[in-house]
Write a protein that holds these residues in place. Structure first.
Motif, PDB file in Angstrom:
ATOM      1  N   LEU A 227      -1.868  47.574  -1.724  1.00 23.58           N
ATOM      2  CA  LEU A 227      -2.141  48.622  -1.814  1.00 23.58           C
ATOM      3  C   LEU A 227      -3.007  49.217  -0.449  1.00 23.58           C
ATOM      4  O   LEU A 227      -2.793  49.720   0.303  1.00 23.58           O
ATOM      5  N   VAL A 228      -3.967  48.186  -0.376  1.00 21.37           N
ATOM      6  CA  VAL A 228      -5.219  48.369   0.658  1.00 21.37           C
ATOM      7  C   VAL A 228      -4.627  48.085   1.966  1.00 21.37           C
ATOM      8  O   VAL A 228      -4.899  48.995   2.785  1.00 21.37           O
ATOM      9  N   LEU A 229      -3.736  47.083   1.947  1.00 22.02           N
ATOM     10  CA  LEU A 229      -3.252  46.677   3.119  1.00 22.02           C
ATOM     11  C   LEU A 229      -2.239  47.710   3.716  1.00 22.02           C
ATOM     12  O   LEU A 229      -1.856  47.817   4.852  1.00 22.02           O
ATOM     13  N   SER A 230      -1.419  48.143   2.838  1.00 21.24           N
ATOM     14  CA  SER A 230      -0.320  49.227   3.206  1.00 21.24           C
ATOM     15  C   SER A 230      -1.077  50.515   3.649  1.00 21.24           C
ATOM     16  O   SER A 230      -0.680  51.174   4.236  1.00 21.24           O
ATOM     17  N   ALA A 231      -2.109  50.915   2.980  1.00 21.23           N
ATOM     18  CA  ALA A 231      -2.970  52.021   3.439  1.00 21.23           C
ATOM     19  C   ALA A 231      -3.460  51.848   4.540  1.00 21.23           C
ATOM     20  O   ALA A 231      -3.299  52.502   5.617  1.00 21.23           O
ATOM     21  N   ALA A 232      -3.988  50.882   5.101  1.00 25.36           N
ATOM     22  CA  ALA A 232      -4.478  50.503   6.482  1.00 25.36           C
ATOM     23  C   ALA A 232      -3.417  50.459   7.285  1.00 25.36           C
ATOM     24  O   ALA A 232      -3.327  50.970   8.611  1.00 25.36           O
ATOM     25  N   SER A 233      -2.268  49.971   6.986  1.00 29.79           N
ATOM     26  CA  SER A 233      -1.090  50.026   8.004  1.00 29.79           C
ATOM     27  C   SER A 233      -0.488  51.382   8.285  1.00 29.79           C
ATOM     28  O   SER A 233      -0.201  52.002   9.313  1.00 29.79           O
ATOM     29  N   THR A 234      -0.402  52.328   7.231  1.00 28.57           N
ATOM     30  CA  THR A 234      -0.218  53.633   7.363  1.00 28.57           C
ATOM     31  C   THR A 234      -0.962  54.496   8.211  1.00 28.57           C
ATOM     32  O   THR A 234      -0.575  55.300   8.948  1.00 28.57           O
ATOM     33  N   GLY A 235      -2.255  54.291   7.829  1.00 33.01           N
ATOM     34  CA  GLY A 235      -3.307  54.685   8.596  1.00 33.01           C
ATOM     35  C   GLY A 235      -3.301  54.479  10.378  1.00 33.01           C
ATOM     36  O   GLY A 235      -3.255  55.445  11.186  1.00 33.01           O
ATOM     37  N   LEU A 236      -3.144  53.202  10.579  1.00 34.62           N
ATOM     38  CA  LEU A 236      -2.791  52.814  11.930  1.00 34.62           C
ATOM     39  C   LEU A 236      -1.497  53.567  12.524  1.00 34.62           C
ATOM     40  O   LEU A 236      -1.388  53.953  13.858  1.00 34.62           O
ATOM     41  N   ALA A 237      -0.458  53.441  11.629  1.00 34.02           N
ATOM     42  CA  ALA A 237       0.850  53.922  12.365  1.00 34.02           C
ATOM     43  C   ALA A 237       0.692  55.455  12.586  1.00 34.02           C
ATOM     44  O   ALA A 237       1.398  55.810  13.607  1.00 34.02           O
ATOM     45  N   VAL A 238      -0.005  56.059  11.791  1.00 35.76           N
ATOM     46  CA  VAL A 238      -0.264  57.430  11.808  1.00 35.76           C
ATOM     47  C   VAL A 238      -0.912  57.936  12.962  1.00 35.76           C
ATOM     48  O   VAL A 238      -0.633  58.800  13.661  1.00 35.76           O
ATOM     49  N   ALA A 239      -2.080  57.113  13.335  1.00 40.08           N
ATOM     50  CA  ALA A 239      -3.083  57.246  14.504  1.00 40.08           C
ATOM     51  C   ALA A 239      -2.376  56.756  15.607  1.00 40.08           C
ATOM     52  O   ALA A 239      -2.893  57.124  16.748  1.00 40.08           O
ATOM     53  N   GLN A 240      -1.496  55.831  15.771  1.00 39.88           N
ATOM     54  CA  GLN A 240      -0.871  55.037  16.883  1.00 39.88           C
ATOM     55  C   GLN A 240      -0.323  56.182  17.952  1.00 39.88           C
ATOM     56  O   GLN A 240      -0.545  56.152  19.040  1.00 39.88           O
ATOM     57  N   PRO A 241       0.397  57.239  17.700  1.00 36.52           N
ATOM     58  CA  PRO A 241       0.841  57.928  18.612  1.00 36.52           C
ATOM     59  C   PRO A 241      -0.126  58.720  19.500  1.00 36.52           C
ATOM     60  O   PRO A 241      -0.037  59.051  20.515  1.00 36.52           O
ATOM     61  N   ALA A 242      -1.679  58.916  19.002  1.00 40.23           N
ATOM     62  CA  ALA A 242      -2.599  59.548  19.805  1.00 40.23           C
ATOM     63  C   ALA A 242      -3.376  58.690  20.437  1.00 40.23           C
ATOM     64  O   ALA A 242      -4.301  59.179  21.226  1.00 40.23           O
ATOM     65  N   LEU A 243      -3.014  57.349  20.246  1.00 44.34           N
ATOM     66  CA  LEU A 243      -3.853  56.397  21.077  1.00 44.34           C
ATOM     67  C   LEU A 243      -3.323  56.250  22.638  1.00 44.34           C
ATOM     68  O   LEU A 243      -2.399  56.728  22.825  1.00 44.34           O
ATOM     69  N   GLN A 244      -4.263  55.920  23.395  1.00 38.91           N
ATOM     70  CA  GLN A 244      -4.080  55.630  24.763  1.00 38.91           C
ATOM     71  C   GLN A 244      -4.700  54.310  25.360  1.00 38.91           C
ATOM     72  O   GLN A 244      -5.638  53.889  24.800  1.00 38.91           O
ATOM     73  N   GLY A 245      -4.174  54.010  26.426  1.00 33.37           N
ATOM     74  CA  GLY A 245      -4.705  52.703  27.239  1.00 33.37           C
ATOM     75  C   GLY A 245      -4.562  51.470  26.326  1.00 33.37           C
ATOM     76  O   GLY A 245      -3.627  51.292  25.592  1.00 33.37           O
ATOM     77  N   TRP A 246      -5.593  50.976  26.373  1.00 32.58           N
ATOM     78  CA  TRP A 246      -5.744  49.424  25.562  1.00 32.58           C
ATOM     79  C   TRP A 246      -5.588  49.576  24.131  1.00 32.58           C
ATOM     80  O   TRP A 246      -5.431  48.511  23.606  1.00 32.58           O
ATOM     81  N   ALA A 247      -5.914  50.758  23.467  1.00 32.07           N
ATOM     82  CA  ALA A 247      -5.830  51.005  22.010  1.00 32.07           C
ATOM     83  C   ALA A 247      -4.436  50.919  21.771  1.00 32.07           C
ATOM     84  O   ALA A 247      -4.438  50.624  20.359  1.00 32.07           O
TER      85      ALA A 247
END
Length: 91
Positions: free
Chosen positions: A17-37
């Motif tokens: 559950l914790v790993l899936s929540a972290a994966s979901t959070g990263l996947a949702v945030a990824q389109p807003a990231l730029q550059g090396w992030a």
């Protein structure tokens, strides 16, 4: 009175559950990231997927009872993860 401890399956489920929540959070945030992030987030997603696969193999498929098989699967997953990580960071 003896405190109750969680079964290994319950702890594995909580970890998933914790790993899936972290994966979901990263996947949702990824389109807003730029550059090396962007590659850093992609690498983090791969690492989280690798950890989830290890939890499933060890606890739900019962490979903790077969250490040689567990080592073999961990090695195979580790090599595959390294290949995917190299390809991700090279792109």
């Amino acid at each position: 009175m003896k405190p109750q401890t969680l079964s290994p399956e319950t702890r594995a489920w909580a970890a998933l559950l914790v790993l899936s929540a972290a994966s979901t959070g990263l996947a949702v945030a990824q389109p807003a990231l730029q550059g090396w992030a962007i590659p850093a987030a992609s690498a983090a997603l791969l690492c989280l997927a690798w950890l989830k696969a290890r939890v499933i193999l060890k606890h739900y498929l019962g490979l903790s009872a077969a250490p040689a098989w567990l080592r073999g699967f961990n090695l195979t997953l580790g090599l595959y993860m390294a290949l995917l990580l190299a390809l991700t960071l090279a792109a």
